[in-house]
Design a protein around this motif. Structure first.
Motif, PDB file in Angstrom:
ATOM      1  N   ILE A  18       0.814  -1.213   0.000  1.00 43.22           N
ATOM      2  CA  ILE A  18       0.000   0.000   0.000  1.00 43.22           C
ATOM      3  C   ILE A  18       0.847   1.262   0.000  1.00 43.22           C
ATOM      4  O   ILE A  18       0.459   2.295  -0.567  1.00 43.22           O
ATOM      5  CB  ILE A  18      -0.956   0.006   1.221  1.00 43.22           C
ATOM      6  N   VAL A  19       2.060   1.198   0.561  1.00 43.05           N
ATOM      7  CA  VAL A  19       2.903   2.388   0.629  1.00 43.05           C
ATOM      8  C   VAL A  19       3.298   2.874  -0.766  1.00 43.05           C
ATOM      9  O   VAL A  19       3.514   4.056  -0.985  1.00 43.05           O
ATOM     10  CB  VAL A  19       4.159   2.095   1.493  1.00 43.05           C
ATOM     11  N   PHE A  20       3.378   1.947  -1.729  1.00 40.23           N
ATOM     12  CA  PHE A  20       3.762   2.323  -3.089  1.00 40.23           C
ATOM     13  C   PHE A  20       2.657   3.088  -3.808  1.00 40.23           C
ATOM     14  O   PHE A  20       2.916   3.776  -4.788  1.00 40.23           O
ATOM     15  CB  PHE A  20       4.118   1.076  -3.905  1.00 40.23           C
ATOM     16  N   PHE A  21       1.399   2.976  -3.357  1.00 37.06           N
ATOM     17  CA  PHE A  21       0.283   3.602  -4.050  1.00 37.06           C
ATOM     18  C   PHE A  21       0.103   5.073  -3.696  1.00 37.06           C
ATOM     19  O   PHE A  21      -0.614   5.786  -4.383  1.00 37.06           O
ATOM     20  CB  PHE A  21      -1.013   2.832  -3.773  1.00 37.06           C
ATOM     21  N   ILE A  22       0.710   5.561  -2.618  1.00 40.87           N
ATOM     22  CA  ILE A  22       0.569   6.973  -2.244  1.00 40.87           C
ATOM     23  C   ILE A  22       1.170   7.882  -3.312  1.00 40.87           C
ATOM     24  O   ILE A  22       0.501   8.800  -3.809  1.00 40.87           O
ATOM     25  CB  ILE A  22       1.187   7.228  -0.849  1.00 40.87           C
ATOM     26  N   ILE A  26      -0.781  10.635  -6.331  1.00 39.39           N
ATOM     27  CA  ILE A  26      -0.354  12.007  -6.663  1.00 39.39           C
ATOM     28  C   ILE A  26      -0.008  12.118  -8.137  1.00 39.39           C
ATOM     29  O   ILE A  26      -0.420  13.058  -8.839  1.00 39.39           O
ATOM     30  CB  ILE A  26       0.845  12.407  -5.774  1.00 39.39           C
ATOM     31  N   LEU A  27       0.739  11.144  -8.639  1.00 41.12           N
ATOM     32  CA  LEU A  27       1.136  11.151 -10.054  1.00 41.12           C
ATOM     33  C   LEU A  27      -0.071  10.990 -10.970  1.00 41.12           C
ATOM     34  O   LEU A  27      -0.096  11.533 -12.077  1.00 41.12           O
ATOM     35  CB  LEU A  27       2.148  10.043 -10.316  1.00 41.12           C
ATOM     36  N   SER A  28      -1.091  10.250 -10.538  1.00 38.47           N
ATOM     37  CA  SER A  28      -2.289  10.057 -11.357  1.00 38.47           C
ATOM     38  C   SER A  28      -3.004  11.381 -11.603  1.00 38.47           C
ATOM     39  O   SER A  28      -3.500  11.635 -12.709  1.00 38.47           O
ATOM     40  CB  SER A  28      -3.233   9.064 -10.679  1.00 38.47           C
ATOM     41  N   VAL A  29      -3.081  12.228 -10.564  1.00 38.25           N
ATOM     42  CA  VAL A  29      -3.701  13.548 -10.728  1.00 38.25           C
ATOM     43  C   VAL A  29      -2.912  14.387 -11.730  1.00 38.25           C
ATOM     44  O   VAL A  29      -3.477  15.055 -12.598  1.00 38.25           O
ATOM     45  CB  VAL A  29      -3.793  14.267  -9.371  1.00 38.25           C
ATOM     46  N   TRP A 424       5.263   3.768 -10.373  1.00 39.00           N
ATOM     47  CA  TRP A 424       4.639   3.828  -9.049  1.00 39.00           C
ATOM     48  C   TRP A 424       3.235   3.244  -8.995  1.00 39.00           C
ATOM     49  O   TRP A 424       2.690   3.072  -7.904  1.00 39.00           O
ATOM     50  CB  TRP A 424       4.592   5.269  -8.547  1.00 39.00           C
ATOM     51  N   LEU A 425       2.661   2.950 -10.143  1.00 37.71           N
ATOM     52  CA  LEU A 425       1.311   2.390 -10.155  1.00 37.71           C
ATOM     53  C   LEU A 425       1.298   0.933 -10.604  1.00 37.71           C
ATOM     54  O   LEU A 425       0.855   0.043  -9.881  1.00 37.71           O
ATOM     55  CB  LEU A 425       0.399   3.228 -11.056  1.00 37.71           C
TER      56      LEU A 425
END
Length: 755
Positions: A18-22, A26-29, A424-425
Motif C-alpha cells: 500500500i505504501v507504493f500507491f501513495i 499524486i502522479l495520477s492527478v 509507481w502504479l
C-alpha cells in the motif's frame, strides 16, 4: 487448508504494497491534468491544414493535416459531421501532394522520406490502397516532376537500373513506363518536358530525352489504351522546334488524336477561349451562352474543359463565371454557381484544381486549404465545404474528446511523467497480483504447453553458467540438439541446477517440444507426453508428378504416391539425367506427420546391408527461393565423422520454410554400413581430377539419387557408385575430384569440381 491460509495472507500482502500507491495517486492527478492539456493542444487549427478535397459526389471530404512534422490524412462524412478514418502518410518533410479523382476514388500522390513516389487510393468507405509499388524515385521536388493531363497525373523519375522512367496515373491505376525498354539507339541519360507541352502547345504532351550518344528522342507523356508510349528518335541532336511536326505525327500514330487539347485562351486582350485548329492555331471563339473574358482553361478530361473568367472585358468590373464545354458535342453548361466563393485572383493560383470524369455529372474542386466542393452539372446542386467546417468536424471527433481510447493513446506516447506514473502504479499492482495469482497461472500454463507437446530424446551440446543464482543455485544455459519430423533442431533452455549435478555435454535427456511454438522444455516430475513413432509406408505407387521450377541443375517436384486408396505427397529435387516415372514404387516414412522418401527404384528397394546413422556438422548452407508444401530446399555441405575419418558430403534436404539452418548445426545422415566402409577405404587412396564419361541411376536413397558413374583419368576408366546431390547433379563432361583405387578401378567423389 491451503485456500484458507491464502485468504488470511491477503491483508498482509496488501499492507506490504500500500505504501507504493501513495505517490501513484499524486502522479495520477498530474497525469490526468496533463492529458487534458494534451487533448486541447491536439486540436486542429487553420495553420495545421495543408489541403482539403471532396469526392464521392460531395459525400466525402479529406483533409491533409501537418502536425508533429508528420502529414496526417483524415476522411469525413461532412453531412453527418463524423470522422470515418485516418492515417499518417509517408510524406517527406516538404509534405507536397497532388490530387486526382478517378472513378469514385480520390488518389493522392506523395513523395516519401526516401524520395520514392507514394500514391494512396482512397475509397469512400475509408479503405486505403497503395498503387505505386515499383519504387519510382523522384529526383527533385514532387511538384517539379509532376504534370497533369486530361485528368491524368504524369510523373518523371528514376528506378534502379533505369535512368528515366515515366509514371502514369490513369483510370484509377498506376503504370510505369521504363524508357530503357523502348527501342532507343542508346541509353537515356536525362528527360525534360517540352516547354508548355502540358499546357496545350502540342497536341500530345511530349518529353525530350537526351541519349548517351548525344541523339535526341521524343516520348509521349501519356500512353494509349494498350499502355504504350509514342516514340520518335531524331537523327541528330536536333531541338524540338526543328522536328516538331514530324514528332507530333509520329507520336499520334501510337497515341491517336483523341487526347488533343481542343480549347486554349488567347494570349492577348481580352483573352477569350477559342477552339484549337488541327494545325495548332486558334480558331473561332468557344460558343458559350454568355461571353466570357480574361479566361483560364482547365483540362478536365479528354472531352471537357472548364472555362473560367470574367463577365466583363475588364475583370475588375465583371463577375467571376464559368462554363463546362464539351468539344465533341460543342455544348457548354454553366458552372458559375461553383465560383460564388472564389475570386478572380484565385484562378491565378496553382493551388486551385478541378477534377471531373467524362461519364460523371459531378465536378470537384479544391482551393488550397480554404475551400473544397462538388458541383452537379444537371441540377446545379453545389456542396461546398469551407475550412472552418472541416476543422469543427475534426475537433468534435472522438479523437479529441475525453475517452478511454484517447487516454490510452496519450499513455502510449510515453514521456517522463508517464514513465514515473507507470513505475509507481503498475509495478506495485503487478507485484501484488503476481503474488496471489502467479503460482496457479504458471501451473496452468505449463499444463497447456505439455498438452500440445511431444516427448523427445535430446543431446546436450553445451552448458554455460549465466551468472544468475536462485536460492544460491546456479542458473545454466543448455544448448540442446534433437530431431523432429526429420529435421535436426537446436534449442537453448535455462534451468536451475545443483553444483553437484551439473549436466555435461553429450549427455542424453528427455524434453518436451511444442512444434507449433517451436519451443523446448525440460521434463519435470509428473509431466507426461507421448512421443511419435516413425511409420513406414512400403510399396507406395507414384501416381502424379508436378514441377515447381529448377534449383541449380535439379528440378523441384511434388510427387503424389498412392497405397490402399490413400494419397501421400512429398517434395523432391530430381537430379539432371534422372526421371521419376509414374507407376513405379517407393518406400516412404511418416515422422510426426511429415512424409519423406526412404527408397525409390527396384535396385534401391532391394538393397541389402545394415543401416547406420551418422551425425554431421553443417559447414555451408545455400538456400533457394522455391517453396513447395510449406517447405524449401537447402543445399548443405556436411562434415561427417566416422572413427578417425572425416568426410565432407554435399546433400539436399527440405526444411520448413519458416526455419533457418546455420553453419555449425548438427544433422543426422543415414547410409549403409558397407557403403560407408567402402567410401572410407577409398578416401585413403590416391586423389585427383577425373572426367565424367557416363552417368546412370539405380534409384533414390532418401533425398539423394543413387548414381553409377563412369569416369576417365589419364586414359583409365573407374566406376563410382554412390548417392549424389541432386541440385549439383553430375553430367557427362563434368570434372570431378575423386579418390580412386588403381587395382579395383573403384572411385568415390570427393568434390563436385565443375560447380
Amino acid at each position: 487448508m491451503k485456500g484458507s491460509d491464502q485468504v488470511k495472507r491477503l491483508p498482509v500482502i496488501f499492507l506490504r504494497y500500500i505504501v507504493f500507491f501513495i505517490p501513484a495517486i499524486i502522479l495520477s492527478v498530474m497525469v490526468w491534468n496533463h492529458y487534458q492539456d494534451d487533448l486541447s493542444d491536439g486540436k486542429v487549427t487553420e495553420n495545421n491544414v495543408k489541403r482539403i478535397f471532396t469526392f464521392d459526389e460531395g459525400e466525402r471530404v479529406v483533409s491533409a493535416v501537418s502536425k508533429d512534422q508528420q502529414l496526417h490524412v483524415e476522411m469525413y462524412d461532412p453531412h453527418l459531421g463524423k470522422r470515418i478514418s485516418g492515417w499518417t502518410a509517408a510524406s517527406d518533410p516538404f509534405q507536397e501532394m497532388w490530387p486526382s479523382i478517378q472513378g469514385n476514388n480520390l488518389l493522392l500522390a506523395f513523395k516519401n522520406k526516401d524520395g520514392q513516389l507514394i500514391i494512396e487510393k482512397l475509397s469512400p468507405n475509408g479503405e486505403k490502397k497503395e498503387l505505386a509499388q515499383q519504387k519510382l524515385k523522384i529526383p527533385s521536388f514532387l511538384n517539379t516532376n509532376t504534370y497533369q493531363w486530361n485528368g491524368r497525373l504524369v510523373f518523371t523519375g528514376e528506378m534502379e537500373g533505369a535512368a528515366a522512367v515515366i509514371g502514369e496515373l490513369k483510370n484509377g491505376q498506376f503504370y510505369v513506363h521504363n524508357l530503357n525498354e523502348l527501342k532507343l539507339p542508346a541509353r537515356p541519360v536525362s528527360m525534360d518536358a517540352v516547354m508548355n507541352s502540358f499546357r496545350g502547345q502540342t497536341p500530345i504532351p511530349i518529353f525530350e530525352v537526351s541519349l548517351k550518344n548525344d541523339q535526341k528522342a521524343y516520348v509521349s507523356g501519356i500512353s494509349n489504351e494498350k499502355h504504350q508510349l509514342g516514340l520518335y528518335v531524331s537523327k541528330n541532336a536536333e531541338p524540338f522546334s526543328l522536328v516538331d511536326d514530324a514528332v507530333e505525327q509520329q507520336l499520334q500514330k501510337t497515341i491517336g488524336s483523341s487526347q488533343n487539347f481542343a480549347v486554349a485562351a488567347e494570349s492577348e486582350y481580352p483573352k477569350r477561349a477559342r477552339k484549337v485548329k488541327a494545325d495548332g492555331r486558334l480558331g473561332e471563339v468557344v460558343p458559350t451562352p454568355k461571353p466570357i473574358y480574361q479566361t483560364y482553361v482547365y483540362q478536365l478530361n479528354e472531352e471537357e474543359v472548364l472555362i473560367a473568367g470574367s463577365t466583363a472585358k475588364d475583370e475588375a468590373k465583371g463577375k467571376l463565371t464559368g462554363y463546362i464545354y464539351n468539344h465533341r458535342t460543342n455544348k457548354a453548361v454553366s458552372a458559375s454557381k461553383l465560383f460564388q466563393s472564389l475570386s478572380y485572383e484565385s484562378l491565378q493560383r496553382d493551388e486551385l484544381s478541378f477534377n471531373k470524369n467524362v461519364k460523371s455529372n459531378w465536378l470537384y474542386y479544391s482551393f488550397n486549404n480554404q475551400l473544397t466542393g462538388a458541383y452537379e452539372t444537371k441540377s446545379s446542386q453545389l456542396k461546398e465545404f469551407p475550412l472552418q467546417k472541416i476543422i469543427s468536424i475534426e475537433n468534435a471527433s472522438p479523437a479529441h474528446q475525453t475517452s478511454f481510447d484517447t487516454f490510452t493513446q496519450y499513455v502510449m506516447k510515453g514521456g517522463p511523467l508517464i514513465l514515473n506514473w507507470a513505475i509507481w502504479l503498475f509495478i506495485p499492482l503487478l507485484l501484488f497480483v503476481l503474488a496471489i495469482f502467479l503460482p496457479p497461472i504458471l501451473r496452468l500454463v505449463r499444463k497447456n504447453k505439455i498438452k500440445d507437446s511431444v516427448t523427445l530424446q535430446a543431446y546436450i551440446v553445451s552448458v554455460k553458467e549465466t551468472g544468475t543464482y536462485i536460492n544460491e543455485q546456479p542458473v545454466v544455459s543448455m544448448r540442446l540438439q534433437f530431431e523432429y519430423e526429420g529435421q535436426s533442431i537446436e534449442k537453448t533452455v535455462k534451468t536451475v541446477v545443483s553444483y553437484t549435478q551439473i549436466p555435461q555435454p553429450g549427455q542424453r535427456i528427455v524434453i518436451h517440444y511444442d512444434p507449433k511454438k517451436q519451443k523446448a522444455m525440460l521434463l519435470k516430475e509428473g509431466d507426461f507426453s507421448q512421443p511419435s513413432e516413425p511409420k513406414f509406408i512400403k510399396g507406395a505407387v507414384l501416381r502424379k508428378i508436378e514441377s515447381y521450377g529448377t534449383v541449380g541443375r535439379g528440378t523441384v517436384l511434388s510427387l503424389t504416391f498412392e497405397l490402399d486408396q490413400k494419397r501421400y505427397v512429398i517434395p523432391m529435387v530430381q537430379a539432371a539425367g534422372f526421371d521419376f516415372r509414374t507407376g513405379e514404387k517407393a518406400d516412404l516414412v511418416d515422422i510426426n506427420g511429415q512424409l519423406k522418401m526412404a527408397a525409390y527404384g527396384y535396385e534401391v528397394l532391394n538393397r541389402s546391408g545394415k543401416d547406420v546413422t551418422l551425425t554431421g556438422i553443417i559447414q555451408r548452407v545455400k538456400q533457394y527461393p522455391v517453396a513447395i508444401h510449406e517447405q524449401k530446399p537447402v543445399q548443405l555441405d556436411v562434415t561427417v565423422s566416422s572413427g578417425d575419418q572425416s568426410i565432407t558430403k554435399t546433400v539436399t534436404q527440405f526444411i520448413p520454410d519458416h526455419m533457418q539452418v546455420a553453419a555449425g548445426t548438427q544433422i543426422t545422415i543415414q547410409t549403409k554400413k558397407e557403403e560407408l566402409e567402402r567410401e572410407n577405404a577409398l578416401l585413403q587412396e590416391k586423389q585427383g581430377s577425373a572426367k565424367v564419361s557416363k552417368v546412370e541411376f539405380a534409384g533414390v536413397v532418401g533425398n539423394l539419387p543413387l548414381a553409377n558413374i563412369q569416369i576417365e583419368r589419364n586414359g583409365m576408366m573407374y566406376e563410382v557408385k554412390q548417392p549424389i546431390d541432386p541440385i549439383t547433379s553430375v553430367l557427362p563432361g563434368d570434372e570431378l575430384w575423386v579418390a580412386y583405387h588403381d587395382m579395383t578401378r573403384q572411385a568415390v567423389i570427393v568434390k563436385y569440381a565443375s560447380i
